[in-house]
Scaffold this motif. Sequence first.
Motif, mmCIF file in Angstrom:
data_model
loop_
_atom_site.group_PDB
_atom_site.id
_atom_site.type_symbol
_atom_site.label_atom_id
_atom_site.label_comp_id
_atom_site.label_asym_id
_atom_site.label_seq_id
_atom_site.Cartn_x
_atom_site.Cartn_y
_atom_site.Cartn_z
ATOM 1 N N VAL A 1 0.862 -1.184 0.000
ATOM 2 C CA VAL A 1 0.000 0.000 0.000
ATOM 3 C C VAL A 1 0.900 1.237 0.000
ATOM 4 N N ILE A 2 0.762 2.071 -1.019
ATOM 5 C CA ILE A 2 1.519 3.326 -1.075
ATOM 6 C C ILE A 2 0.504 4.463 -0.952
ATOM 7 N N VAL B 1 -0.170 -4.063 -5.850
ATOM 8 C CA VAL B 1 0.142 -2.741 -5.305
ATOM 9 C C VAL B 1 -1.120 -1.884 -5.320
ATOM 10 N N LEU B 2 -1.426 -1.267 -4.182
ATOM 11 C CA LEU B 2 -2.483 -0.247 -4.120
ATOM 12 C C LEU B 2 -1.778 1.099 -4.069
ATOM 13 N N ALA C 1 -4.769 1.842 -8.834
ATOM 14 C CA ALA C 1 -4.751 3.216 -8.334
ATOM 15 C C ALA C 1 -5.959 3.430 -7.434
ATOM 16 N N VAL C 2 -5.721 4.089 -6.304
ATOM 17 C CA VAL C 2 -6.812 4.427 -5.392
ATOM 18 C C VAL C 2 -6.728 5.939 -5.210
ATOM 19 N N THR C 3 -7.684 6.636 -5.776
ATOM 20 C CA THR C 3 -7.504 8.073 -5.869
ATOM 21 C C THR C 3 -8.783 8.863 -5.672
ATOM 22 N N GLU D 1 -13.189 -7.182 -2.800
ATOM 23 C CA GLU D 1 -13.611 -7.900 -4.003
ATOM 24 C C GLU D 1 -13.124 -7.179 -5.264
ATOM 25 N N GLN D 2 -13.170 -5.857 -5.217
ATOM 26 C CA GLN D 2 -12.724 -5.081 -6.385
ATOM 27 C C GLN D 2 -11.238 -5.312 -6.685
ATOM 28 N N ILE D 3 -10.434 -5.389 -5.637
ATOM 29 C CA ILE D 3 -9.002 -5.562 -5.920
ATOM 30 C C ILE D 3 -8.669 -7.023 -6.221
ATOM 31 N N THR D 4 -9.455 -7.930 -5.650
ATOM 32 C CA THR D 4 -9.193 -9.355 -5.860
ATOM 33 C C THR D 4 -9.287 -9.728 -7.336
#
Length: 134
Positions: A7-8, A50-51, A81-83, A114-117
Motif C-alpha cells: 500500500v503506497i 500494489v495499491l 490506483a486508489v484516488t 472484491e474489487q481488488i481481488t
Amino acid sequence: MILTILVIEDHDQNRYLLQYLLEKHGFEVVAAADGPRGIEMARTRPPDLVLLDIQLPSMNGYEVAQELRRIPQGRDVPIVAVTSYAMKGDREKALAAGCDGHIEKPIDTATFVEQITRHLPPSSRPEEAPESRP
Ligand code: MN
C-alpha cells in the motif's frame, strides 16, 4: 498461500483503513507513505499487488507506476490506483501510467476487497472455492 499487498498512501488514516481491511481478509500488508519508499519496498520484497494513491508527495502515483514498470520486481505486478481524483480522464491517465485498475475514494469498504481481488491471478485469489465442473 498468503498474499502480500503493498500500500503506497501518504494519508495515515487512509493507509490504516486499507491495512485493516486487507489484514481482516487474510492479506499481508506492507505500507509506504511515499513513492520512493514504496518502490524500494517493491524491490526488496516483491508484492502480489500494489495499491497506489495518486496524490503523493515528491513523486505522484503516475510516476510511481511508471517507475515500478521499469524494475523487474514491478513489471508484472497488478497495480490498482486508489484516488480521490474524480475528474474525467483520471482512469485513463492511471491506465496509461501502467496501472491495471482504478478505484475512487472514498472507498466502499463492503466491496473494496472484491474489487481488488479481480486483479489477482485466479489461482491466488483468497476465499474462492475451487472451480467445479459438471
Ligand atoms: Mn494522498
